[in-house]
Design an enzyme around this catalytic site. Structure first.
Site, PDB file in Angstrom:
ATOM      1  N   ASP A  67     -14.021  12.263   6.058  1.00  0.00           N
ATOM      2  CA  ASP A  67     -14.301  10.947   5.486  1.00  0.00           C
ATOM      3  C   ASP A  67     -14.953   9.981   6.474  1.00  0.00           C
ATOM      4  O   ASP A  67     -15.042  10.277   7.672  1.00  0.00           O
ATOM      5  CB  ASP A  67     -12.999  10.338   4.923  1.00  0.00           C
ATOM      6  CG  ASP A  67     -11.828  10.469   5.890  1.00  0.00           C
ATOM      7  OD1 ASP A  67     -12.064  10.731   7.073  1.00  0.00           O
ATOM      8  OD2 ASP A  67     -10.680  10.307   5.457  1.00  0.00           O
ATOM      9  N   ASP A 136       1.508   7.185   2.248  1.00  0.00           N
ATOM     10  CA  ASP A 136       1.647   7.218   0.785  1.00  0.00           C
ATOM     11  C   ASP A 136       1.237   8.579   0.206  1.00  0.00           C
ATOM     12  O   ASP A 136       1.059   8.717  -1.000  1.00  0.00           O
ATOM     13  CB  ASP A 136       0.801   6.105   0.152  1.00  0.00           C
ATOM     14  CG  ASP A 136      -0.671   6.227   0.505  1.00  0.00           C
ATOM     15  OD1 ASP A 136      -1.040   7.192   1.229  1.00  0.00           O
ATOM     16  OD2 ASP A 136      -1.460   5.366   0.071  1.00  0.00           O
ATOM     17  N   HIS A 138      -1.613  10.262   0.924  1.00  0.00           N
ATOM     18  CA  HIS A 138      -3.039  10.526   0.717  1.00  0.00           C
ATOM     19  C   HIS A 138      -3.581  11.571   1.688  1.00  0.00           C
ATOM     20  O   HIS A 138      -3.062  11.756   2.790  1.00  0.00           O
ATOM     21  CB  HIS A 138      -3.872   9.237   0.726  1.00  0.00           C
ATOM     22  CG  HIS A 138      -4.058   8.571   2.050  1.00  0.00           C
ATOM     23  ND1 HIS A 138      -3.561   7.329   2.333  1.00  0.00           N
ATOM     24  CD2 HIS A 138      -4.724   8.952   3.159  1.00  0.00           C
ATOM     25  CE1 HIS A 138      -3.912   6.983   3.558  1.00  0.00           C
ATOM     26  NE2 HIS A 138      -4.618   7.949   4.091  1.00  0.00           N
ATOM     27  N   GLU A 143      -6.701   8.327  -2.249  1.00  0.00           N
ATOM     28  CA  GLU A 143      -5.518   7.488  -2.438  1.00  0.00           C
ATOM     29  C   GLU A 143      -4.742   7.937  -3.688  1.00  0.00           C
ATOM     30  O   GLU A 143      -5.283   8.651  -4.539  1.00  0.00           O
ATOM     31  CB  GLU A 143      -5.959   6.026  -2.627  1.00  0.00           C
ATOM     32  CG  GLU A 143      -6.664   5.422  -1.410  1.00  0.00           C
ATOM     33  CD  GLU A 143      -5.702   5.042  -0.283  1.00  0.00           C
ATOM     34  OE1 GLU A 143      -4.666   5.707  -0.112  1.00  0.00           O
ATOM     35  OE2 GLU A 143      -6.006   4.068   0.428  1.00  0.00           O
TER      36      GLU A 143
HETATM   37  C1  GLP Z   1      -6.543   7.866   7.431  1.00  0.00           C
HETATM   38  C2  GLP Z   1      -7.436   9.094   7.443  1.00  0.00           C
HETATM   39  C3  GLP Z   1      -6.639  10.324   7.079  1.00  0.00           C
HETATM   40  C4  GLP Z   1      -5.412  10.421   7.973  1.00  0.00           C
HETATM   41  C5  GLP Z   1      -4.548   9.196   7.755  1.00  0.00           C
HETATM   42  C6  GLP Z   1      -3.297   9.210   8.611  1.00  0.00           C
HETATM   43  O1  GLP Z   1      -6.301   7.421   6.151  1.00  0.00           O
HETATM   44  N1  GLP Z   1      -8.535   8.953   6.551  1.00  0.00           N
HETATM   45  O2  GLP Z   1      -7.434  11.487   7.228  1.00  0.00           O
HETATM   46  O3  GLP Z   1      -4.669  11.588   7.666  1.00  0.00           O
HETATM   47  O4  GLP Z   1      -5.316   8.054   8.105  1.00  0.00           O
HETATM   48  O5  GLP Z   1      -3.586   8.725   9.890  1.00  0.00           O
HETATM   49  P1  GLP Z   1      -2.622   8.851  11.119  1.00  0.00           P
HETATM   50  O6  GLP Z   1      -2.752  10.258  11.599  1.00  0.00           O
HETATM   51  O7  GLP Z   1      -3.169   7.875  12.121  1.00  0.00           O
HETATM   52  O8  GLP Z   1      -1.264   8.534  10.674  1.00  0.00           O
END
Ligand code: GLP
Length: 260
Positions: A67, A136, A138, A143
């Site tokens: 993304d 959440d 995702h 989302e």
């Molecule tokens: C963002 C990214 C996801 C990632 C999520 C969790 O939303 N787009 O790919 O898994 O954050 O991030 P973190 O690893 O910092 O908790």
């Protein structure tokens, strides 16, 4: 699903690196899917170390990222282009022309998303997709309420995700509302999904994704339908699972031919 619980994020990241490296050694032209966020940083550090010390060769690997934020220059410090360069791509011998990350400044977003899907297809599909999980539930930026069959497209972030990602931008108000993300259908097409989750903050989402009902309200629960989804967790992220004893027993008693 395979649920592997390691004592801490260090051990889990080390094992994740071993899995990724094993694939790259077996299939030098592997197509790898990369994720961003805090979670995979240690894994990327190990991969860099293996490249330097064990000559792990990425020269034939193709990369697709999950993304990117809409409206950010690739050079913006909070962009996922910058993140990937800093944490991995500038430190290994991957060819720049084999790196694919959605382009957040595209004039025509639907065409850009379609061509992203076509490029994945033309490269033979993603062999292994690294995933984190949002608090959440995702995946990527899919989302809650995302279509379980979705493909690469524009999405609108929830307030919670914008808040969770605010640190990189120096304030929630600076986090873009829109993103381009691979869809859940795109992720489901990857041959192996390797989801990493660390810390108590992720425990609820992990439990819902692995043991709860399959629902668009917990996008990661779609992985229950994947043929080869591996959840690699630390003890804290695993703390709300009900079958930890079973998962640990399974992992510790794998036949030799199944071991990583
Ligand atoms: C963002 C990214 C996801 C990632 C999520 C969790 O939303 N787009 O790919 O898994 O954050 O991030 P973190 O690893 O910092 O908790």
């Amino acid at each position: 699903m395979e649920i592997i619980i390691q004592p801490d994020s260090r051990e889990a990241s080390r094992l994740a690196a071993k899995i990724v490296a094993g694939l790259v050694r077996e299939k030098p032209h592997a197509v790898l899917g990369f994720a961003t966020g805090q979670t995979p940083i240690e894994l990327y550090r190990y991969l860099v170390e293996m490249h330097r010390n064990e000559r792990l060769d990425f020269s034939e690997v193709t990369a697709f990222n999950l993304d990117e934020y809409v409206g950010l220059e690739p050079g913006h410090p909070a962009s996922y282009h910058s993140y990937m360069r800093e944490n991995l791509f500038d430190r290994i011998n991957i060819r720049k022309d084999r790196v694919n990350i959605p382009f957040g400044l595209a004039d025509d977003i639907p065409t850009c998303c379609r061509s992203y899907e076509e490029r994945i297809h033309a490269d033979g599909g993603i062999d292994l997709q690294i995933l984190g999980i949002g608090a959440d539930g995702h995946l990527g930026f899919n989302e809650p309420s995302s279509s379980l069959a979705s493909r690469t497209r524009i999405k609108t972030l929830t307030d919670r995700t914008r808040k969770d990602n605010a640190a990189a931008f120096g304030g929630e108000d600076k986090v873009p509302h829109h993103v381009i993300t691979m869809g859940l259908g795109t992720i489901m097409d990857c041959r192996t999904c390797l989801l990493l989750a660390f810390g108590r903050k992720k425990a609820r989402a992990v439990a819902q994704a692995a043991e709860g009902p399959l629902t668009a309200m917990v996008p990661a629960s779609i992985l229950q339908m994947h043929q080869r989804a591996i959840f690699l967790l630390d003890e804290e992220a695993a703390s709300q699972l009900t079958r930890t004893y079973y998962y640990k027993w399974v992992y510790e008693n794998k036949p030799d031919w199944q071991k990583y």
